[in-house]
Each structure stands twice: as structure tokens, then as C-alpha cells.
Design a protein around this motif. Sequence first.
Motif, PDB file in Angstrom:
ATOM      1  N   LEU A  30     -64.975  45.945  -5.018  1.00 26.58           N
ATOM      2  CA  LEU A  30     -63.683  45.728  -5.216  1.00 26.58           C
ATOM      3  C   LEU A  30     -62.888  44.322  -5.308  1.00 26.58           C
ATOM      4  O   LEU A  30     -61.607  44.271  -4.673  1.00 26.58           O
ATOM      5  CB  LEU A  30     -63.129  47.045  -4.380  1.00 26.58           C
ATOM      6  N   GLU A  31     -63.681  43.549  -4.427  1.00 27.26           N
ATOM      7  CA  GLU A  31     -63.356  42.200  -3.845  1.00 27.26           C
ATOM      8  C   GLU A  31     -63.195  41.010  -4.337  1.00 27.26           C
ATOM      9  O   GLU A  31     -62.887  41.102  -5.723  1.00 27.26           O
ATOM     10  CB  GLU A  31     -64.139  42.443  -2.144  1.00 27.26           C
ATOM     11  N   ASP A  32     -64.960  39.976  -4.571  1.00 28.23           N
ATOM     12  CA  ASP A  32     -64.211  39.314  -5.221  1.00 28.23           C
ATOM     13  C   ASP A  32     -64.633  38.745  -6.795  1.00 28.23           C
ATOM     14  O   ASP A  32     -63.962  38.307  -7.475  1.00 28.23           O
ATOM     15  CB  ASP A  32     -66.275  38.132  -4.794  1.00 28.23           C
ATOM     16  N   SER A  33     -64.986  40.475  -7.504  1.00 31.60           N
ATOM     17  CA  SER A  33     -65.532  40.190  -9.084  1.00 31.60           C
ATOM     18  C   SER A  33     -64.474  40.653  -9.359  1.00 31.60           C
ATOM     19  O   SER A  33     -64.899  40.581 -10.490  1.00 31.60           O
ATOM     20  CB  SER A  33     -66.527  41.271  -9.187  1.00 31.60           C
ATOM     21  N   ILE A  34     -63.106  41.374  -9.010  1.00 30.70           N
ATOM     22  CA  ILE A  34     -62.238  41.735  -9.560  1.00 30.70           C
ATOM     23  C   ILE A  34     -60.769  40.656  -9.453  1.00 30.70           C
ATOM     24  O   ILE A  34     -60.138  40.260  -8.369  1.00 30.70           O
ATOM     25  CB  ILE A  34     -61.399  43.289  -8.835  1.00 30.70           C
ATOM     26  N   ALA A  35     -60.460  40.495 -10.941  1.00 30.36           N
ATOM     27  CA  ALA A  35     -58.951  39.740 -10.365  1.00 30.36           C
ATOM     28  C   ALA A  35     -57.821  40.093  -9.698  1.00 30.36           C
ATOM     29  O   ALA A  35     -58.268  41.776  -9.245  1.00 30.36           O
ATOM     30  CB  ALA A  35     -58.670  39.420 -11.649  1.00 30.36           C
ATOM     31  N   PRO A  36     -56.875  39.898  -8.543  1.00 35.78           N
ATOM     32  CA  PRO A  36     -56.081  40.484  -8.236  1.00 35.78           C
ATOM     33  C   PRO A  36     -54.776  41.052  -9.016  1.00 35.78           C
ATOM     34  O   PRO A  36     -55.023  42.244  -8.556  1.00 35.78           O
ATOM     35  CB  PRO A  36     -54.867  39.129  -8.029  1.00 35.78           C
ATOM     36  N   GLU A  37     -54.798  41.281  -9.759  1.00 39.46           N
ATOM     37  CA  GLU A  37     -54.149  41.501 -11.060  1.00 39.46           C
ATOM     38  C   GLU A  37     -55.069  42.785 -11.448  1.00 39.46           C
ATOM     39  O   GLU A  37     -54.383  44.095 -12.333  1.00 39.46           O
ATOM     40  CB  GLU A  37     -53.448  41.169 -12.610  1.00 39.46           C
ATOM     41  N   GLY A  38     -56.483  43.046 -11.190  1.00 39.65           N
ATOM     42  CA  GLY A  38     -56.890  44.336 -11.737  1.00 39.65           C
ATOM     43  C   GLY A  38     -57.178  45.283 -10.790  1.00 39.65           C
ATOM     44  O   GLY A  38     -58.501  45.901 -10.617  1.00 39.65           O
ATOM     45  N   LYS A  39     -57.350  44.899  -9.376  1.00 38.73           N
ATOM     46  CA  LYS A  39     -57.423  45.459  -8.660  1.00 38.73           C
ATOM     47  C   LYS A  39     -57.690  47.028  -8.009  1.00 38.73           C
ATOM     48  O   LYS A  39     -57.989  48.012  -7.780  1.00 38.73           O
ATOM     49  CB  LYS A  39     -57.572  44.805  -7.279  1.00 38.73           C
ATOM     50  N   VAL A  40     -56.183  47.662  -8.166  1.00 38.72           N
ATOM     51  CA  VAL A  40     -55.842  49.060  -7.926  1.00 38.72           C
ATOM     52  C   VAL A  40     -56.607  49.598  -9.444  1.00 38.72           C
ATOM     53  O   VAL A  40     -56.609  50.612  -9.204  1.00 38.72           O
ATOM     54  CB  VAL A  40     -53.980  48.473  -8.661  1.00 38.72           C
ATOM     55  N   ALA A  41     -56.392  49.090 -10.925  1.00 37.23           N
ATOM     56  CA  ALA A  41     -56.935  49.747 -11.111  1.00 37.23           C
ATOM     57  C   ALA A  41     -58.613  50.299 -10.956  1.00 37.23           C
ATOM     58  O   ALA A  41     -59.085  50.908 -11.510  1.00 37.23           O
ATOM     59  CB  ALA A  41     -57.116  49.225 -12.646  1.00 37.23           C
ATOM     60  N   ALA A  42     -59.106  49.011 -10.612  1.00 41.60           N
ATOM     61  CA  ALA A  42     -60.495  48.723 -10.849  1.00 41.60           C
ATOM     62  C   ALA A  42     -61.253  50.141  -9.801  1.00 41.60           C
ATOM     63  O   ALA A  42     -61.723  50.755  -9.660  1.00 41.60           O
ATOM     64  CB  ALA A  42     -61.425  47.692  -9.708  1.00 41.60           C
ATOM     65  N   ARG A  43     -60.232  50.836  -8.621  1.00 41.32           N
ATOM     66  CA  ARG A  43     -59.911  51.524  -7.592  1.00 41.32           C
ATOM     67  C   ARG A  43     -60.321  52.707  -8.370  1.00 41.32           C
ATOM     68  O   ARG A  43     -61.404  53.737  -8.344  1.00 41.32           O
ATOM     69  CB  ARG A  43     -58.882  52.175  -6.920  1.00 41.32           C
TER      70      ARG A  43
END
Length: 310
Positions: A30-43
Motif C-alpha cells: 500500500l506504500e511505494d507502488s501506489i500513487a497518492p490518489e489511489g491509496k484509499v482505493a487500494a485498501r
Amino acid sequence: MRSFLFVPGDSVRKFESAKKTVADALILDLEDSIAPEGKVAARGIVRQMLDARNPAQKMYIRVNAIDTGMTLGDLAAVIPGRPDGIVLPKCAGAADVNTLALYLDAFEVASGIELGTTRIVTVATETARAVLKLMDFENMSPRLWGMMWGAEDLAASLGASRNRTDGRFASPFVLARDLCLIAAAAAGVVPIDTIAADLDDLEGLKAESIAARQDGFLAKAVIHPKHVDIVNAAFMPTDEEIAWSERVVAAFAGNPSGVVKLDGKMLDKPHLRAAEKILAQRGAVRGIADGASHSLSSRRRPCVRRDEGE
């Protein structure tokens, strides 16, 4: 365990590919491989991945660092999915580990999970401050299971233009690597070697992995499925090591003096401990093979800890 395969937390395709490997554990990122705008969706995607896990693989989640303000949200989303552990980046010593442990206490209770179930692995060398805090393990939560070292973020922290030249780590990064290994051994947790960034240099990966195991690392992080088999093989004891270890253990059997002579050399208890460690690793590999033969959907079971098998 020998291999930890990183998987971007927003890529179901890469997750499905990773599940088919013999990686001992996946690290859903959920850290470096995820763009800031995609972090919530990645959860939410990671939560679905936990539900669709390969039971033969351990599942770890790399959350965002504590100073980002996102760690609690990450944990709230993923702990109900019962990951085996949390990977904490940018970790600077016992304070960060204990903060995460406190968070895990609360989320495990809220999710009906036995207290203390979720392990912690730190990425322990990503900043200059973190390197200086490597020896700060006194009074650290018993949840700490492993320490991984990393070179990419450390280069930025140091202001270095590169961390390798001709495939070899520069001096500051070798220092961070060695300190991580020593700190993990002192704390009694699993030392984990960093990734090999060159995806196509498989011979270099093999040499790096063998060197890491010989130095005392017990596992290695990888970022591509084609690295998994090479790393797994490198972290298995050789036939020669096993044969030597069996002879050492046999020589010590029933010998109360604590010192034996073998092949003209005097051996004492540290040699015995080294031999027992190699045989324990061999036993873990056998356990993996036995587990694989009983499962059509999975190919192996991992070993857990430097001093415990599962």
C-alpha cells in the motif's frame, strides 16, 4: 521463510500471478507502488486479495509509514482480513514498532482476532535516522518478527546519486545492510535481504542471494516472480552443508565435554549450533515439500522463524 514477493496493492492481475509462484510470502503493498490518489482505493483491493489468498503463502501488508498519517486507515481496512503480518516502512527504532503494536492490539480486539497474532516486519534502513536506530531494540514489542533492509529510499535520504556501481553496493549501503543483519541477530528476529533491482540479471541475483545466506540472512525480498525460484534455491542448505552438519551433530552426541575433534579440527558449541541451524533449515524445506504433496491448489508451505518451524 526464504522469499517475500512484493505485489502492488492495486493490481489484481499481478496478485493472481504471484499466487501461482512458490514464494513463501506475498507482501501486498500500500506504500511505494501506489500513487497518492489511489491509496484509499487500494485498501479495498488488498482486502479482497486477503480473502482470495493462496493458503500455502503467508500474507503481509506493507502499510504507509507512521508519519504519513495513513497507517491507521490502512490497518482498519486490512486487519479484518487477518494478514499474517504488517511490514512497516521508514521504521526508526522501538518507538515506531511499539506504536504499530499498540494499533494492532486495538484492531485485533475489534476484529475478534487473538491478541498478538499479527507479526511486524520492519524496513529498517530507509532513512539515515533509521540506520542509527537499528540497535534500538530493547523493550521492543514481541510482535517484531523480522528486519528487512532497503537501499532505494536510503539513497534519497543520504543524497546519494546511486546505491550501486557495476552491480555492487557502495560503502554506505553495505554498512546499512550489515548493521541490519547484526541488529536482527541481536534482537533474535529474522534478517531479510533487500530486493535485486535488476530484473534480468539472474546470475547476479543468484550470487547476491547465496552471499546473503552465507552471511546470515534467512530470507530475501523480491519484486518479480521470475526471481522467486532462484532465491528459494539459494536459501536452501547445500548437500555439502547438510552432510557436514550431520557429522558435527553426530560427533557431539553423547559428548559431555562440549569439544570434539572432527577431520583434525577442534569443534566447540558454536559449531554445533551452526550445524543444528542448517539441519533445521533442511527440515523446514522437507516440511514444505510434504505440505505441497497434500495440496492441489498450493505448491508449498513456508517456514516461519529463525528459531521455530511451522
